[in-house]
Design an enzyme around this catalytic site. Structure first.
Site, PDB file in Angstrom:
ATOM      1  N   MET A  29      42.072  14.178 -46.227  1.00  0.00           N
ATOM      2  CA  MET A  29      42.968  14.047 -45.077  1.00  0.00           C
ATOM      3  C   MET A  29      43.209  12.567 -44.764  1.00  0.00           C
ATOM      4  O   MET A  29      43.685  12.228 -43.674  1.00  0.00           O
ATOM      5  CB  MET A  29      42.393  14.771 -43.865  1.00  0.00           C
ATOM      6  CG  MET A  29      42.222  16.274 -44.135  1.00  0.00           C
ATOM      7  SD  MET A  29      42.214  17.275 -42.659  1.00  0.00           S
ATOM      8  CE  MET A  29      40.796  16.625 -41.814  1.00  0.00           C
ATOM      9  N   GLY A  30      42.854  11.674 -45.705  1.00  0.00           N
ATOM     10  CA  GLY A  30      43.162  10.256 -45.516  1.00  0.00           C
ATOM     11  C   GLY A  30      42.157   9.532 -44.635  1.00  0.00           C
ATOM     12  O   GLY A  30      41.057  10.017 -44.385  1.00  0.00           O
ATOM     13  N   ALA A  31      42.565   8.328 -44.157  1.00  0.00           N
ATOM     14  CA  ALA A  31      41.673   7.400 -43.452  1.00  0.00           C
ATOM     15  C   ALA A  31      40.450   7.150 -44.331  1.00  0.00           C
ATOM     16  O   ALA A  31      39.303   7.404 -43.939  1.00  0.00           O
ATOM     17  CB  ALA A  31      41.283   7.932 -42.068  1.00  0.00           C
ATOM     18  N   GLY A  58      33.040   7.219 -48.795  1.00  0.00           N
ATOM     19  CA  GLY A  58      32.799   8.614 -49.183  1.00  0.00           C
ATOM     20  C   GLY A  58      33.954   9.130 -50.033  1.00  0.00           C
ATOM     21  O   GLY A  58      33.761   9.693 -51.115  1.00  0.00           O
ATOM     22  N   HIS A  59      35.176   8.917 -49.534  1.00  0.00           N
ATOM     23  CA  HIS A  59      36.361   9.333 -50.306  1.00  0.00           C
ATOM     24  C   HIS A  59      36.414   8.592 -51.641  1.00  0.00           C
ATOM     25  O   HIS A  59      36.710   9.184 -52.680  1.00  0.00           O
ATOM     26  CB  HIS A  59      37.648   8.998 -49.529  1.00  0.00           C
ATOM     27  CG  HIS A  59      37.814   9.737 -48.243  1.00  0.00           C
ATOM     28  ND1 HIS A  59      37.764   9.112 -47.023  1.00  0.00           N
ATOM     29  CD2 HIS A  59      38.037  11.047 -47.986  1.00  0.00           C
ATOM     30  CE1 HIS A  59      37.966  10.015 -46.062  1.00  0.00           C
ATOM     31  NE2 HIS A  59      38.115  11.190 -46.622  1.00  0.00           N
ATOM     32  N   SER A  62      32.574   8.973 -42.120  1.00  0.00           N
ATOM     33  CA  SER A  62      33.540   9.984 -41.694  1.00  0.00           C
ATOM     34  C   SER A  62      34.752   9.257 -41.139  1.00  0.00           C
ATOM     35  O   SER A  62      34.608   8.204 -40.499  1.00  0.00           O
ATOM     36  CB  SER A  62      32.918  10.851 -40.597  1.00  0.00           C
ATOM     37  OG  SER A  62      33.932  11.553 -39.909  1.00  0.00           O
ATOM     38  N   ARG A  64      36.327  10.127 -38.686  1.00  0.00           N
ATOM     39  CA  ARG A  64      36.226  10.166 -37.217  1.00  0.00           C
ATOM     40  C   ARG A  64      35.313   9.074 -36.661  1.00  0.00           C
ATOM     41  O   ARG A  64      35.353   8.814 -35.454  1.00  0.00           O
ATOM     42  CB  ARG A  64      35.732  11.537 -36.749  1.00  0.00           C
ATOM     43  CG  ARG A  64      36.774  12.644 -36.944  1.00  0.00           C
ATOM     44  CD  ARG A  64      36.319  13.952 -36.315  1.00  0.00           C
ATOM     45  NE  ARG A  64      37.326  15.003 -36.436  1.00  0.00           N
ATOM     46  CZ  ARG A  64      37.470  15.786 -37.501  1.00  0.00           C
ATOM     47  NH1 ARG A  64      36.669  15.650 -38.541  1.00  0.00           N
ATOM     48  NH2 ARG A  64      38.424  16.714 -37.544  1.00  0.00           N
TER      49      ARG A  64
HETATM   50  P1  AMP Z   1      38.289  14.596 -45.384  1.00  0.00           P
HETATM   51  O1  AMP Z   1      39.311  13.553 -45.623  1.00  0.00           O
HETATM   52  O2  AMP Z   1      37.394  14.328 -44.222  1.00  0.00           O
HETATM   53  O3  AMP Z   1      38.870  15.990 -45.386  1.00  0.00           O
HETATM   54  O4  AMP Z   1      37.318  14.557 -46.637  1.00  0.00           O
HETATM   55  C1  AMP Z   1      37.825  14.659 -47.935  1.00  0.00           C
HETATM   56  C2  AMP Z   1      36.679  14.886 -48.878  1.00  0.00           C
HETATM   57  O5  AMP Z   1      35.781  13.780 -48.800  1.00  0.00           O
HETATM   58  C3  AMP Z   1      35.861  16.147 -48.553  1.00  0.00           C
HETATM   59  O6  AMP Z   1      35.482  16.784 -49.760  1.00  0.00           O
HETATM   60  C4  AMP Z   1      34.678  15.577 -47.834  1.00  0.00           C
HETATM   61  O7  AMP Z   1      33.512  16.394 -47.939  1.00  0.00           O
HETATM   62  C5  AMP Z   1      34.481  14.271 -48.566  1.00  0.00           C
HETATM   63  N1  AMP Z   1      33.716  13.323 -47.738  1.00  0.00           N
HETATM   64  C6  AMP Z   1      33.954  12.991 -46.449  1.00  0.00           C
HETATM   65  N2  AMP Z   1      33.006  12.138 -46.003  1.00  0.00           N
HETATM   66  C7  AMP Z   1      32.147  11.937 -47.031  1.00  0.00           C
HETATM   67  C8  AMP Z   1      30.959  11.166 -47.203  1.00  0.00           C
HETATM   68  N3  AMP Z   1      30.452  10.436 -46.231  1.00  0.00           N
HETATM   69  N4  AMP Z   1      30.324  11.216 -48.408  1.00  0.00           N
HETATM   70  C9  AMP Z   1      30.830  11.977 -49.417  1.00  0.00           C
HETATM   71  N5  AMP Z   1      31.950  12.720 -49.324  1.00  0.00           N
HETATM   72  C10 AMP Z   1      32.601  12.708 -48.147  1.00  0.00           C
END
Ligand code: AMP
Length: 285
Positions: free
Chosen positions: A30-32, A36-37, A186, A188
Site C-alpha cells: 500500500m506504499g509509504a 520492510g517493503h 510500519s 503508520r
Molecule cells: P503494507 O504496505 O503495509 O500493506 O505492506 C506490504 C507488505 O509489506 C505486506 O506483506 C507486509 O506484511 C509487509 N511489511 C510491512 N511491514 C513490514 C516489516 N516491518 N517487515 C517486513 N515486512 C513488512
C-alpha cells in the site's frame, strides 16, 4: 523501472517476460515504503527475473474512514525507492481500475480470518485483503509473491487462499524488519507523535520479554504473556489483544509446547499498531 496504471498495460509487460521464461515475482503493497517493503523487493529481486510491485491503498480493507484518509501517500518517493531496489514494474492503478462500476465479487477465507484482527476490525477487513490479493494474482500472474511476517495473520490467510483457490503462486513470508529500538517498521509509524513513538517500543519490548520468559522455561501461556502485559501497562498501553496462538490455525494455546505465535495489537496515541513474534520452546532432553 516502468510505472503502469492499467491491468491491460501490466498484462502486456508480464506476457513478454513470461514468453522469455523468466520467473515473475510480485510484492503487493500500500506504499509509504520503508525497509520492510524494501526487504520484500530485494528478496523478490534475488529469486525472480522480473519483479512487479503493486502500490494500491486498498479502500475495501480499511474499517475506519479516518485511517484511510490519513494513510501516508507519496508515490514519487516510493517510485524512487522501488527503482533503487531493482524493481522492474511499479503497478499503481487508480481505484476505478481495480473496482470498476458494478464490482460485486469478494473472496472470504473462513477460520483464520476470524480471530484477532478479524475480530477487532470486522470481517470486511480480511475480505478486502483476500479479494484484492486474488485480483493482483490474476492481474500480474506471478510465479512467486512476497509478504511480511509483520502481518502474520494476513500471511496465513493468503497462504490458505492460494491453496484453496489453486493459484499457481508460491507464497513466501519474509521476516519482520525493525527499527534499531525494536519497533516493527510500519507505514503508520510516520503518524506517531514523538511521545507516542517512544511509548510504541513497548510492543516489541513486551514481545521480547515473553520470548525470554519462554526461553527461560515457562510453558504456561498466561504466565508468559503476563511478562509482556507488565511492560505495556508501564507505558499505559491497554492491548486490544496479546495472545498465544497456534501458528497454523490461530487457535489459542494454553501450554506452549511447540512453535507458538504471540500477536499483539494496541492503539498508541491515535495510531493502531500490530506486531508479533514466534516463540519456539527448545525440546528438552
Ligand atoms: P503494507 O504496505 O503495509 O500493506 O505492506 C506490504 C507488505 O509489506 C505486506 O506483506 C507486509 O506484511 C509487509 N511489511 C510491512 N511491514 C513490514 C516489516 N516491518 N517487515 C517486513 N515486512 C513488512
Amino acid at each position: 523501472m516502468k510505472i503502469v496504471r492499467t491491468v491491460g498495460a501490466l498484462r502486456q509487460e508480464v506476457a513478454a517476460v513470461r514468453a522469455s521464461g523468466a520467473r515473475i515475482g510480485l510484492v503487493p503493497t500500500m506504499g509509504a515504503f520503508h525497509d520492510g517493503h524494501l526487504s520484500l523487493m530485494r528478496r523478490a529481486r534475488e529469486k525472480c527475473g522480473f519483479v512487479v510491485v503493486s502500490l494500491f491503498v486498498n479502500p475495501t480493507q480499511f474499517n475506519e474512514r479516518s485511517d484511510l484518509e490519513r494513510y501516508p501517500r507519496d508515490e514519487q518517493r516510493d517510485a524512487a525507492m522501488a527503482k533503487s531496489a531493482g524493481v522492474d514494474v511499479l503497478f499503481a492503478p487508480p481505484v476505478e481500475e481495480v473496482y470498476p462500476d458494478g464490482f460485486a465479487t469478494t473472496v472470504e477465507v473462513s477460520g483464520v480470518s476470524e480471530p484477532l484482527e478479524g475480530a477487532m476490525r470486522g470481517p470486511a477487513h480480511f475480505r478486502g485483503v483476500a479479494t484484492v490479493v486474488a485480483k493482483l494474482f490474476n492481474m500480474a500472474q506471478p510465479d512467486e509473491a512476497f509478504f511480511g511476517q509483520k502481518d502474520a495473520q494476513q500471511a496465513l490467510l493468503i497462504r490458505r487462499m492460494t491453496r484453496d483457490l489453486d493459484f499457481p503462486v508460491y507464497v513466501e513470508v519474509c521476516p519482520t524488519v525493525r527499527e534499531t529500538d525494536g519497533l516493527a517498521m510500519s507505514s503508520r509509524n510516520a503518524l506517531l507523535d514523538p511521545s507516542s513513538r517512544r511509548r510504541a517500543t513497548a510492543l516489541s519490548r513486551a514481545l521480547f520479554a515473553i520470548e525470554r520468559t519462554v526461553a527461560g522455561g515457562e510453558r504456561d501461556a498466561e504466565r508468559a504473556l503476563a511478562a509482556g502485559r507488565v511492560i505495556l501497562r508501564a507505558e499505559g498501553i491497554e492491548p486490544e489483544y496479546l495472545a498465544a496462538v497456534s501458528t497454523g490455525t490461530l487457535a489459542p494455546v494454553k501450554t506452549i509446547t511447540g512453535e507458538t505465535l504471540i500477536p499483539v495489537a494496541a492503539r498508541v496515541g491515535n495510531v493502531r499498531l500490530i506486531d508479533n513474534v514466534i516463540v519456539r520452546p527448545e525440546a528438552r532432553a
